[in-house]
Write an enzyme that holds these catalytic residues in place. Structure first.
Site, PDB file in Angstrom:
ATOM      1  N   ALA A 189     -19.964 -25.467 -25.518  1.00  0.00           N
ATOM      2  CA  ALA A 189     -19.877 -24.499 -24.409  1.00  0.00           C
ATOM      3  C   ALA A 189     -20.102 -23.045 -24.822  1.00  0.00           C
ATOM      4  CB  ALA A 189     -18.568 -24.624 -23.630  1.00  0.00           C
ATOM      5  N   ALA A 190     -20.540 -22.796 -26.068  1.00  0.00           N
ATOM      6  CA  ALA A 190     -20.880 -21.410 -26.442  1.00  0.00           C
ATOM      7  C   ALA A 190     -22.002 -20.891 -25.549  1.00  0.00           C
ATOM      8  CB  ALA A 190     -21.293 -21.335 -27.910  1.00  0.00           C
ATOM      9  N   GLY A 191     -23.018 -21.728 -25.344  1.00  0.00           N
ATOM     10  CA  GLY A 191     -24.136 -21.319 -24.492  1.00  0.00           C
ATOM     11  C   GLY A 191     -23.686 -21.103 -23.050  1.00  0.00           C
ATOM     12  N   ASP A 192     -22.757 -21.924 -22.567  1.00  0.00           N
ATOM     13  CA  ASP A 192     -22.264 -21.757 -21.194  1.00  0.00           C
ATOM     14  C   ASP A 192     -21.466 -20.451 -21.060  1.00  0.00           C
ATOM     15  OD1 ASP A 192     -23.396 -24.161 -20.407  1.00  0.00           O
ATOM     16  OD2 ASP A 192     -21.594 -25.317 -20.840  1.00  0.00           O
TER      17      ASP A 192
HETATM   18  P1  ADP Z   1     -25.942 -23.477 -27.076  1.00  0.00           P
HETATM   19  O1  ADP Z   1     -24.494 -23.803 -26.970  1.00  0.00           O
HETATM   20  O2  ADP Z   1     -26.651 -23.466 -25.750  1.00  0.00           O
HETATM   21  O3  ADP Z   1     -26.704 -24.230 -28.133  1.00  0.00           O
HETATM   22  P2  ADP Z   1     -25.846 -21.243 -28.943  1.00  0.00           P
HETATM   23  O4  ADP Z   1     -25.264 -22.169 -29.948  1.00  0.00           O
HETATM   24  O5  ADP Z   1     -27.134 -20.570 -29.271  1.00  0.00           O
HETATM   25  O6  ADP Z   1     -25.992 -21.928 -27.514  1.00  0.00           O
HETATM   26  O7  ADP Z   1     -24.721 -20.127 -28.654  1.00  0.00           O
HETATM   27  C1  ADP Z   1     -24.829 -19.180 -27.607  1.00  0.00           C
HETATM   28  C2  ADP Z   1     -24.377 -17.831 -28.102  1.00  0.00           C
HETATM   29  O8  ADP Z   1     -22.998 -17.888 -28.476  1.00  0.00           O
HETATM   30  C3  ADP Z   1     -25.129 -17.308 -29.338  1.00  0.00           C
HETATM   31  O9  ADP Z   1     -26.309 -16.597 -28.942  1.00  0.00           O
HETATM   32  C4  ADP Z   1     -24.089 -16.394 -29.960  1.00  0.00           C
HETATM   33  O10 ADP Z   1     -24.129 -15.116 -29.366  1.00  0.00           O
HETATM   34  C5  ADP Z   1     -22.774 -17.092 -29.624  1.00  0.00           C
HETATM   35  N1  ADP Z   1     -22.386 -17.976 -30.753  1.00  0.00           N
HETATM   36  C6  ADP Z   1     -22.649 -19.294 -30.902  1.00  0.00           C
HETATM   37  N2  ADP Z   1     -22.176 -19.759 -32.086  1.00  0.00           N
HETATM   38  C7  ADP Z   1     -21.577 -18.703 -32.701  1.00  0.00           C
HETATM   39  C8  ADP Z   1     -20.882 -18.518 -33.942  1.00  0.00           C
HETATM   40  N3  ADP Z   1     -20.722 -19.536 -34.820  1.00  0.00           N
HETATM   41  N4  ADP Z   1     -20.396 -17.279 -34.223  1.00  0.00           N
HETATM   42  C9  ADP Z   1     -20.559 -16.255 -33.364  1.00  0.00           C
HETATM   43  N5  ADP Z   1     -21.207 -16.363 -32.183  1.00  0.00           N
HETATM   44  C10 ADP Z   1     -21.716 -17.555 -31.840  1.00  0.00           C
END
Ligand code: ADP
Length: 300
Positions: free
Chosen positions: A245-248
């Protein structure tokens, strides 16, 4: 702002080992969690302080009643979530004791959402400063959401997840396209491993119609481009334990900040901070951060 997308019931089954075909095994736990990219992104934006309306569909089952009440608990009006005669979108997630998983997704009511339903629902909503959609509902519904968003002067955002081909006439309705590296690679047929490759893929997507393309790159932050500008936002240094859910969180944060009228570089800072904080807690909805925590991280 409005989120047009999926709502799912995630059923998580814990087991010692996966059954072979035809075999029965005993599970060790069963948990029910809310999910679906639409619901996740709507909750992400609401927790960051946005006024959110959600357009989607659930089934006429217990799961549907539960999803609508959860949405309401987050301060999101459920009145524009249609109730379909079938089952709610459901993901059955089996996780064994090594942490390996197998997932079966039943789109259910999400697949029944029509362009006409989206149009009717959007007509009933007064605040459409931003329209945010993803790929877990039919492309006709996504197209209707973006088209009405454009007509009403909203900022239109498409998170093309999960990756699927997008007709160029739909891409031309997008103000901000937000793929991750994998989705961008699939959409362009280009590699996105290095920063240079990622920038080429962003430029290639911009040629197809979106005003701005933002590519998220996990712990490497995000880059963006338009026909005239490019930029980047660094990842906030956090102790990441679960990137679900980082992307969400990123998309919800971006939509909230744009709905508040922030310029793209400031909005991306909010998005990146929300994405970073979402990685510091396990799970999807439980990991979506509150406004005060994101504000503290970015020093506001
Ligand atoms: P998804 O979940 O769609 O694959 P990402 O993994 O690219 O998306 O994560 C979305 C955003 O969340 C990234 O662009 C970044 O800003 C933040 N993010 C993700 N993982 C990390 C991390 N390990 N540390 C810091 N920020 C993160």
């Amino acid at each position: 702002m409005v989120v047009v997308g999926s709502l799912n019931v995630d059923l998580v089954v814990g087991l010692d080992r996966m059954p072979d075909p035809g075999e029965t095994v005993f599970g060790t736990s069963l948990a029910r969690h809310p999910g679906g990219k639409g619901l996740n992104q709507a909750v992400a934006a609401a927790r960051l302080g946005a006024q959110v309306a959600m357009v989607g569909a659930v089934g006429s089952d217990d799961g549907g009643t539960w999803l609508r009440s959860l949405v309401e608990d987050e301060g999101i009006s459920p009145t524009t979530i249609a109730i379909d005669a079938g089952t709610s979108g459901t993901a059955v997630i089996e996780v064994d004791d090594r942490g390996m998983n197998r997932i079966v997704v039943i789109p259910g009511a999400n697949d029944s959402l029509t362009g006409d339903q989206v149009t009717t629902a959007l007509d009933a909503i007064s605040d459409v400063a931003v329209v945010l959609a993803q790929h877990e509902v039919p492309m006709a519904s996504v197209g209707a959401a973006l088209r009405i968003g454009r007509e009403r002067g909203a900022v239109t955002i498409l998170n093309p997840a999960p990756a699927r081909a997008i007709p160029d006439e739909i891409l031309r309705l997008v103000d901000i396209l937000v793929p991750n590296e994998h989705e961008a690679a699939l959409l362009t047929d280009l590699p996105t491993d290095t920063l240079e490759q990622a920038m080429v893929a962003v430029a290639s997507l911009v040629q197809r119609g979106p005003r701005i393309v933002v590519m998220t790159r996990g712990s490497q932050g995000a880059i963006w481009g338009s026909t005239t500008e490019t930029g980047s936002v660094s990842a906030f240094p956090v102790h990441a334990i679960d990137t679900v859910a980082a992307g969400d969180a990123f998309c919800g944060g971006l939509a909230m900040a744009l709905a508040e009228g922030l310029p793209i570089d400031r909005a991306l800072t909010w998005a990146a901070a929300a994405g970073a904080l979402a990685t510091t807690t396990a799970g999807a909805v439980p990991s979506l951060p509150l406004r005060r925590d994101v504000a503290a991280l970015i020093g506001e």
